[in-house]
Design a protein around this motif. Structure first.
Motif, PDB file in Angstrom:
ATOM      1  N   LEU A 590      -6.413  77.443  61.315  1.00 22.41           N
ATOM      2  CA  LEU A 590      -6.821  78.579  60.272  1.00 22.41           C
ATOM      3  C   LEU A 590      -7.233  77.527  58.887  1.00 22.41           C
ATOM      4  CD1 LEU A 590      -4.448  81.409  60.501  1.00 22.41           C
ATOM      5  CD2 LEU A 590      -6.655  81.076  61.795  1.00 22.41           C
ATOM      6  N   GLU A 591      -8.253  77.979  58.231  1.00 21.47           N
ATOM      7  CA  GLU A 591      -8.404  77.128  56.995  1.00 21.47           C
ATOM      8  C   GLU A 591      -7.857  78.231  55.917  1.00 21.47           C
ATOM      9  OE1 GLU A 591     -12.865  76.935  56.875  1.00 21.47           O
ATOM     10  OE2 GLU A 591     -12.970  75.425  58.298  1.00 21.47           O
ATOM     11  N   ARG A 592      -7.594  79.548  56.070  1.00 19.17           N
ATOM     12  CA  ARG A 592      -7.039  80.168  55.057  1.00 19.17           C
ATOM     13  C   ARG A 592      -5.818  81.324  55.777  1.00 19.17           C
ATOM     14  NH1 ARG A 592      -8.348  81.847  49.878  1.00 19.17           N
ATOM     15  NH2 ARG A 592     -10.284  80.472  50.022  1.00 19.17           N
ATOM     16  N   ILE A 593      -4.849  81.434  54.780  1.00 17.27           N
ATOM     17  CA  ILE A 593      -3.789  82.304  55.261  1.00 17.27           C
ATOM     18  C   ILE A 593      -4.100  83.589  54.420  1.00 17.27           C
ATOM     19  CG2 ILE A 593      -1.409  82.668  55.390  1.00 17.27           C
ATOM     20  CD1 ILE A 593      -1.091  79.598  55.343  1.00 17.27           C
ATOM     21  N   THR A 594      -4.027  84.808  55.462  1.00 17.71           N
ATOM     22  CA  THR A 594      -4.155  86.089  54.693  1.00 17.71           C
ATOM     23  C   THR A 594      -2.839  86.910  54.681  1.00 17.71           C
ATOM     24  OG1 THR A 594      -4.591  87.008  56.643  1.00 17.71           O
ATOM     25  CG2 THR A 594      -6.623  86.339  55.521  1.00 17.71           C
ATOM     26  N   SER A 595      -2.683  87.821  54.016  1.00 18.01           N
ATOM     27  CA  SER A 595      -1.582  88.871  54.135  1.00 18.01           C
ATOM     28  C   SER A 595      -1.265  89.190  55.758  1.00 18.01           C
ATOM     29  CB  SER A 595      -1.574  89.878  53.388  1.00 18.01           C
ATOM     30  OG  SER A 595      -0.525  90.703  53.283  1.00 18.01           O
ATOM     31  N   GLY A 596      -2.529  89.446  56.397  1.00 22.87           N
ATOM     32  CA  GLY A 596      -2.213  89.976  57.686  1.00 22.87           C
ATOM     33  C   GLY A 596      -1.791  88.823  58.586  1.00 22.87           C
ATOM     34  N   ASP A 597      -2.099  87.367  58.231  1.00 28.59           N
ATOM     35  CA  ASP A 597      -1.685  86.210  58.895  1.00 28.59           C
ATOM     36  C   ASP A 597       0.024  86.217  58.875  1.00 28.59           C
ATOM     37  OD1 ASP A 597      -4.039  85.541  59.924  1.00 28.59           O
ATOM     38  OD2 ASP A 597      -4.498  84.413  58.097  1.00 28.59           O
ATOM     39  N   LEU A 598       0.304  86.533  57.549  1.00 26.10           N
ATOM     40  CA  LEU A 598       1.965  86.464  57.243  1.00 26.10           C
ATOM     41  C   LEU A 598       2.614  87.199  58.122  1.00 26.10           C
ATOM     42  CD1 LEU A 598       2.187  85.943  53.369  1.00 26.10           C
ATOM     43  CD2 LEU A 598       2.821  84.313  54.982  1.00 26.10           C
ATOM     44  N   THR A 599       2.068  88.794  58.264  1.00 24.63           N
ATOM     45  CA  THR A 599       2.574  89.689  58.922  1.00 24.63           C
ATOM     46  C   THR A 599       2.795  89.328  60.403  1.00 24.63           C
ATOM     47  OG1 THR A 599       2.022  91.336  57.340  1.00 24.63           O
ATOM     48  CG2 THR A 599       2.685  92.137  59.491  1.00 24.63           C
ATOM     49  N   ARG A 600       1.882  88.524  60.839  1.00 25.41           N
ATOM     50  CA  ARG A 600       1.606  88.353  62.390  1.00 25.41           C
ATOM     51  C   ARG A 600       2.719  87.173  62.565  1.00 25.41           C
ATOM     52  NH1 ARG A 600      -1.705  84.712  64.556  1.00 25.41           N
ATOM     53  NH2 ARG A 600      -2.859  84.602  62.668  1.00 25.41           N
ATOM     54  N   PHE A 601       2.826  86.264  61.730  1.00 26.96           N
ATOM     55  CA  PHE A 601       3.688  85.151  62.019  1.00 26.96           C
ATOM     56  C   PHE A 601       5.201  85.469  61.867  1.00 26.96           C
ATOM     57  CE2 PHE A 601       0.474  82.264  59.423  1.00 26.96           C
ATOM     58  CZ  PHE A 601      -0.231  82.017  60.547  1.00 26.96           C
ATOM     59  N   ARG A 602       5.401  86.546  60.959  1.00 28.84           N
ATOM     60  CA  ARG A 602       6.583  87.027  61.000  1.00 28.84           C
ATOM     61  C   ARG A 602       6.842  87.669  62.147  1.00 28.84           C
ATOM     62  NH1 ARG A 602       7.575  92.460  57.765  1.00 28.84           N
ATOM     63  NH2 ARG A 602       6.401  93.020  59.782  1.00 28.84           N
ATOM     64  N   ASN A 603       5.898  88.400  62.708  1.00 30.60           N
ATOM     65  CA  ASN A 603       6.417  89.618  64.008  1.00 30.60           C
ATOM     66  C   ASN A 603       6.560  88.576  65.230  1.00 30.60           C
ATOM     67  OD1 ASN A 603       5.991  91.717  62.378  1.00 30.60           O
ATOM     68  ND2 ASN A 603       4.062  92.328  63.237  1.00 30.60           N
ATOM     69  N   HIS A 604       5.948  87.481  65.331  1.00 33.72           N
ATOM     70  CA  HIS A 604       6.020  86.622  66.228  1.00 33.72           C
ATOM     71  C   HIS A 604       7.375  85.964  66.320  1.00 33.72           C
ATOM     72  CE1 HIS A 604       1.577  86.216  67.251  1.00 33.72           C
ATOM     73  NE2 HIS A 604       1.780  87.109  67.556  1.00 33.72           N
ATOM     74  N   ALA A 605       7.672  85.463  65.094  1.00 33.73           N
ATOM     75  CA  ALA A 605       9.141  84.845  64.847  1.00 33.73           C
ATOM     76  C   ALA A 605      10.180  85.720  65.117  1.00 33.73           C
ATOM     77  CB  ALA A 605       9.146  84.376  63.415  1.00 33.73           C
ATOM     78  N   MET A 606      10.088  86.979  64.918  1.00 31.69           N
ATOM     79  CA  MET A 606      11.240  87.930  65.199  1.00 31.69           C
ATOM     80  C   MET A 606      11.369  88.164  66.516  1.00 31.69           C
ATOM     81  SD  MET A 606      12.492  88.128  62.061  1.00 31.69           S
ATOM     82  CE  MET A 606      13.916  88.890  62.708  1.00 31.69           C
ATOM     83  N   MET A 607      10.216  88.222  67.355  1.00 28.82           N
ATOM     84  CA  MET A 607      10.177  88.440  68.794  1.00 28.82           C
ATOM     85  C   MET A 607      10.835  87.145  69.426  1.00 28.82           C
ATOM     86  SD  MET A 607       9.451  91.710  68.913  1.00 28.82           S
ATOM     87  CE  MET A 607       9.541  91.581  70.735  1.00 28.82           C
ATOM     88  N   ARG A 608      10.319  85.986  68.779  1.00 27.26           N
ATOM     89  CA  ARG A 608      11.109  84.889  69.570  1.00 27.26           C
ATOM     90  C   ARG A 608      12.578  84.860  69.303  1.00 27.26           C
ATOM     91  NH1 ARG A 608       6.599  82.288  67.134  1.00 27.26           N
ATOM     92  NH2 ARG A 608       7.829  81.509  65.397  1.00 27.26           N
ATOM     93  N   ALA A 609      13.145  85.299  67.863  1.00 29.29           N
ATOM     94  CA  ALA A 609      14.519  85.635  67.845  1.00 29.29           C
ATOM     95  C   ALA A 609      15.077  86.489  68.712  1.00 29.29           C
ATOM     96  CB  ALA A 609      14.831  85.936  66.520  1.00 29.29           C
ATOM     97  N   VAL A 610      14.598  87.525  69.203  1.00 32.89           N
ATOM     98  CA  VAL A 610      14.881  88.391  70.229  1.00 32.89           C
ATOM     99  C   VAL A 610      15.107  87.837  71.528  1.00 32.89           C
ATOM    100  CG1 VAL A 610      14.419  90.436  71.806  1.00 32.89           C
ATOM    101  CG2 VAL A 610      14.229  90.490  69.018  1.00 32.89           C
ATOM    102  N   GLN A 611      14.355  86.767  71.867  1.00 31.99           N
ATOM    103  CA  GLN A 611      14.240  85.980  73.237  1.00 31.99           C
ATOM    104  C   GLN A 611      15.621  84.946  73.241  1.00 31.99           C
ATOM    105  OE1 GLN A 611      12.590  86.942  75.756  1.00 31.99           O
ATOM    106  NE2 GLN A 611      11.678  88.441  74.838  1.00 31.99           N
ATOM    107  N   ARG A 612      15.736  84.447  71.939  1.00 35.16           N
ATOM    108  CA  ARG A 612      16.972  83.653  71.769  1.00 35.16           C
ATOM    109  C   ARG A 612      18.118  84.445  72.010  1.00 35.16           C
ATOM    110  NH1 ARG A 612      16.430  78.701  69.056  1.00 35.16           N
ATOM    111  NH2 ARG A 612      18.536  78.495  69.759  1.00 35.16           N
ATOM    112  N   MET A 613      18.041  85.701  71.549  1.00 31.41           N
ATOM    113  CA  MET A 613      19.531  86.260  71.721  1.00 31.41           C
ATOM    114  C   MET A 613      19.547  86.957  72.927  1.00 31.41           C
ATOM    115  SD  MET A 613      18.639  88.887  68.090  1.00 31.41           S
ATOM    116  CE  MET A 613      20.040  89.883  68.312  1.00 31.41           C
ATOM    117  N   LYS A 614      18.456  87.194  73.779  1.00 31.60           N
ATOM    118  CA  LYS A 614      18.902  87.397  75.026  1.00 31.60           C
ATOM    119  C   LYS A 614      19.292  86.104  75.925  1.00 31.60           C
ATOM    120  CE  LYS A 614      15.818  88.136  79.362  1.00 31.60           C
ATOM    121  NZ  LYS A 614      14.268  88.323  79.596  1.00 31.60           N
ATOM    122  N   GLY A 615      18.942  84.993  75.461  1.00 29.52           N
ATOM    123  CA  GLY A 615      19.495  83.807  76.216  1.00 29.52           C
ATOM    124  C   GLY A 615      21.091  83.826  75.866  1.00 29.52           C
TER     125      GLY A 615
END
Length: 684
Positions: A590-615
Motif C-alpha cells: 500500500l502507498e497510503r494508509i486509510t482509516s479503513g485500513d486501520l480497522t482492517r489491520f486491527r480486526n485481523h490482529a484480533m482474530m489472530r489473537a483468538v487463534q493463539r488463545m485457541k492454541g
C-alpha cells in the motif's frame, strides 16, 4: 475604620459591554433607569450606525472575548439592529440582544439569528399577566413576550430570562426558576434594582427581602444542574454563598458569574449618545466615544481606576468580605453619599475577622495520584489539558489537594451519565445529538467543524466545548470558542527553534486540515524536541524536524483521519498501532494508509489473537488469558515490562462502562463465536 481593598489594577479585561442603542421604547416600565421621553421619535443625537460599527471595531481590535449586549430603550426599534449584530459577529464578538420581547416576532427572530446573534435576553417580571403588564406599562405585553419566547424556541435562537425582583414580585422567585427551566432558557438573570431614573419613584426592595432572595438564589443554583441562575447588581451574593459553604463553586466564579460587581472593572455601558459610564446606575460619564477612543477612556478613567482599587469607607471598609463582595457602589451614590460609602442595602455586621480572599485568587497546588495520572494518560492528548483543568477546578471546589481516579470517574459520570461517554462504533459516535435538553446549541460553522473531526473523537470535543461554554456563561458553542480551545491545547515548546526548523514544520502542517493539525502539531513538536535532546542540544534544527516528519509518516503516506486516529490513541499503545499499521501496509504494497485500513489491520490482529488463545486451550474472552500466555511464552516469563504493559491495558479497559465497544460489537461477536467454536470442537 477605613481600609483599602487592594485589587489588581491590571486585571481590567472587558468581559461585558452594554450598548444602549436608543432611548426609544414601546413600553413604559416603572423600574427603568432611562427616562424614555423620546420613545416614539428617539433622539437625533443617538449614535449612528457607523459610529456603533466603529465602536465594535475598536473593541474587537483589543478583545474578541468581550460579550456585547445591544440594549436600550428597546433595541428592536432600531432598524439597523441586525446590521450591527452581523458586524460585531463578523469581527469575532459575542453579540447578544436585551429586549422586552414584545416585538420579538417570528420574522425578527429569524433575522437576528441569520445576523449571527448569540442569543437574546427577554424580560419577564411576573407569571401573572396583569402584574407583568402593570409593571411594563402596556396591556397585553405579557402575551406578546410569551409569543416572543415561543418564536425563539421554534427557530432555535438561545434565550435568557431577565427577572427584575421587587417587593411586589419577590414571592415569585421560585416559580420564575421553574418557568425559566420549563421554557428552555439557558440562564435566569435576577436583577436587583437601584433607584434611579423612573425607578426613583419605586420603593425598590427592602434589605431584608434582598438578603432572603439572595439566599434563595444561592441555594437554587447549588441544586441546579441544567440552568444557570445569576444575581445581577447584587455583590452580596458571594458573601451569602461563602457563609453557606466556604468551598462553594459560587465563591470561585469570576466577575458577574458569581454576582460580584463588575462596574468599571470588567464591565461598562455606552449611552445612546456615546457616553461611557461604569454602569447604568452610576450616571456620571467618564468620556464620550465621539471625542475619545473607548480604550483610552477604559484605561484612564479616574472613576474606573478607583473602582479597580477601591478605598471603601464605613461598614464596607471594615468588612471581612470587602474583597469577595465589596458592596454595590451605585446604591450609596443614589442615596446622596460618596461612591465608596457603605452599601445601605447590606444587613451583614462585620465580625472584625481577617479579610476573606476570593478562592479564585488562590493558586492551584494540587497533586495527582498515580492512578489518576494513568487515567488522564488514556485521554487523547488534544483533550488532556482541558480535562486536567476541569479536574483540578473540581477538586479545589471540594477543598481537597489530591486529584484521584475517583474524582475523574465522578466528573465523567456527571458529564455523560451513568452509562459513561458514547463509544466509538455506535450511532452516537457518528452523529452527535443536538436535541438533548441539557446540550447547548452550536452555531452552523461550529457544527461543520465538529463534523469534520474524525467520528471517534467527536464526543470528547463536543463534551469539553459545552463544558467550557457553560462555565463561561455562554449561550452557544461557536467557531470562536473552538478555535480558542484548539489553540489552548498546543503545548508550549520547551526548547528554542531555528527559523529554518520552524518554517519546515509550518510548511508541512499547512497541507493539513485545521482539525487534524490539532493532533499532528504536538506529536511533531514533541518528536523533534526529543531528537534534539538525544543529540544533547538545546536548539531544534531543520534536520530534527525532517527526522520527526519521517518518523511520523514511517515511509508510508497517511490519510489525515487515519493519522489523527492513531495520534488520539492512548499513549501506551499509540506507537505499537502506528508501527504495526506501517508494517502491514508495506507488506501489502500500500502507498497510503486509510482509516479503513486501520480497522482492517486491527480486526485481523484480533482474530489472530483468538487463534493463539485457541492454541492455549482458552474458551472465553478473559484477562485470565495473559496468565496462561505468561506461563507458555518464554519472552513473557519474569518480564516486568510485559506485566506493567498488561496491567495498564487491563486498567484502561476495566475503567470503561462498556469495554466491548472498544472493538465494536461486530468484531466482538466474531471473536466470541470463534472461541465458542473452539469449545465445541474441543468437546467433540
Amino acid at each position: 475604620m477605613d481600609k483599602t481593598h487592594t485589587g489588581n489594577a491590571d486585571a481590567n479585561d472587558l468581559f461585558l459591554l452594554a450598548i444602549n442603542l436608543t432611548k426609544r421604547c414601546n413600553l413604559a416600565c416603572a423600574h427603568c433607569y432611562m427616562d424614555a421621553k423620546t420613545m416614539q421619535q428617539g433622539d437625533k443625537n443617538e449614535l449612528t450606525t457607523n459610529e456603533v460599527r466603529g465602536l465594535l471595531d475598536d473593541i474587537a481590535e483589543r478583545s474578541t472575548e468581550t460579550m456585547v449586549v445591544l440594549t436600550g430603550g428597546e433595541p428592536l426599534m432600531r432598524g439597523d439592529l441586525e446590521e450591527l449584530v452581523a458586524h460585531g459577529t463578523k469581527r469575532g464578538l459575542a453579540m447578544v440582544v436585551g429586549t422586552n420581547g414584545v416585538a420579538l416576532t417570528e420574522k425578527r427572530v429569524q433575522s437576528l439569528k441569520a445576523a449571527g446573534a448569540m442569543g437574546v435576553g427577554i424580560s419577564v417580571d411576573s407569571l401573572d399577566p396583569e402584574k407583568h403588564d402593570a409593571f411594563r406599562g402596556l396591556p397585553g405585553a405579557w402575551e406578546k413576550t410569551m409569543a416572543g419566547i415561543e418564536s425563539c424556541k421554534r427557530y432555535d435562537l438561545p434565550f435568557q430570562i431577565h427577572f427584575s425582583v421587587t417587593e411586589a414580585n419577590a414571592d415569585e422567585v421560585s416559580s420564575m426558576i421553574d418557568f425559566a427551566r420549563a421554557t428552555g432558557a439557558r440562564v435566569l438573570n435576577v436583577f436587583f434594582l437601584v433607584c434611579t431614573g423612573r425607578g426613583e419613584s419605586m420603593s425598590d426592595i427592602s434589605p431584608i427581602t434582598y438578603e432572603r432572595v439572595l439566599s434563595q438564589l444561592v441555594a437554587a443554583q447549588e441544586q441546579s444542574k441544567d440552568l444557570l441562575i445569576r444575581a445581577r447588581c447584587a455583590p452580596h451574593y458571594k458573601r451569602i454563598a461563602y457563609q453557606r459553604n466556604p468551598a462553594s463553586t459560587l465563591t470561585r466564579a469570576a466577575g458577574y458569574e458569581g454576582g460580584g460587581c463588575l462596574a468599571g472593572i470588567h464591565y461598562c455601558r455606552i449611552t445612546p449618545e456615546g457616553g461611557v459610564t461604569a454602569c447604568p446606575y452610576i450616571p456620571t460619564e467618564e468620556g464620550n466615544i465621539r471625542d475619545t477612543k473607548f480604550w483610552d477612556i477604559w484605561n484612564q478613567s479616574p472613576t474606573f481606576r478607583s473602582l479597580r482599587n477601591p478605598l471603601l469607607q464605613g461598614k464596607c471598609g471594615s468588612c471581612e468580605f470587602r474583597k469577595l463582595c465589596g458592596g454595590c457602589r451605585a446604591r450609596p451614590l443614589a442615596m446622596g453619599d460618596s461612591l465608596m460609602d457603605t452599601d445601605p442595602w447590606c444587613v451583614h455586621v462585620p465580625a472584625g475577622s481577617a479579610v476573606i480572599e476570593s478562592l479564585a485568587e488562590q493558586p492551584k497546588k494540587l497533586a495527582w495520584s498515580e492512578e489518576a495520572e494513568k487515567r488522564l494518560a488514556h485521554v487523547p492528548s488534544f483533550l488532556r489539558k482541558m480535562v486536567r483543568n476541569r479536574a483540578e477546578s473540581y477538586v479545589l471546589e471540594l477543598g481537597l489537594h489530591l486529584v484521584t481516579e475517583e474524582h475523574l470517574a465522578t466528573l465523567a459520570a456527571k458529564r455523560f451519565g451513568s452509562n459513561g461517554p458514547p463509544r466509538p462504533n455506535t450511532q452516537e459516535a457518528s452523529t452527535v445529538k443536538q436535541s438533548s435538553g441539557d446540550m447547548l446549541p452550536w452555531s452552523e460553522e461550529a457544527r461543520e467543524r465538529l463534523a469534520a473531526i474524525p467520528a471517534f473523537l467527536q464526543e470528547g470535543v463536543h463534551a469539553i466545548a459545552e463544558d467550557v461554554a457553560r462555565s463561561e456563561g455562554r449561550l452557544e458553542v461557536n467557531i470562536k470558542l473552538l478555535d480558542r480551545l484548539e489553540a489552548e491545547q498546543q503545548p508550549s515548546r520547551s526548547l528554542s527553534w531555528t527559523d529554518e526548523s520552524d518554517r519546515l514544520l509550518t510548511e508541512f502542517l499547512a497541507e493539513k486540515a485545521p482539525q487534524v493539525r490539532v493532533f499532528v502539531t504536538p506529536a511533531l513538536e514533541s518528536a523533534a524536541e526529543n531528537l534534539t535532546r538525544k543529540r544533547r542540544a538545546a536548539t531544534v534544527k531543520q534536520t530534527d524536524v525532517e527526522q520527526a516528519i519521517a518518523q511520523l509518516t514511517g515511509g508510508v503516506a497517511w490519510d489525515e483521519d487515519a493519522l489523527a486516529r492513531v495520534l488520539s490513541a492512548p499513549d501506551f499503545i499509540r506507537a505499537g498501532i502506528k508501527k504495526a499499521a506501517e508494517f502491514n501496509a508495506r507488506k501489502e504494497g500500500l502507498e497510503r494508509i486509510t482509516s479503513g485500513d486501520l480497522t482492517r489491520f486491527r480486526n485481523h490482529a484480533m482474530m489472530r489473537a483468538v487463534q493463539r488463545m485457541k492454541g492455549f486451550g482458552i474458551q472465553e474472552l478473559s484477562f485470565d488469558a495473559y496468565a496462561v500466555a505468561r506461563d507458555r511464552v518464554p519472552r513473557l516469563k519474569e518480564n516486568p515490562e510485559a506485566d506493567k504493559r498488561f496491567d495498564t491495558i487491563r486498567s484502561f479497559v476495566v475503567a470503561r462502562e462498556h469495554p466491548g465497544d472498544l472493538l465494536g460489537q461486530d468484531l466482538l461477536e466474531k471473536m466470541k463465536a470463534q472461541l465458542k467454536a473452539n469449545k465445541q470442537n474441543g468437546d467433540g
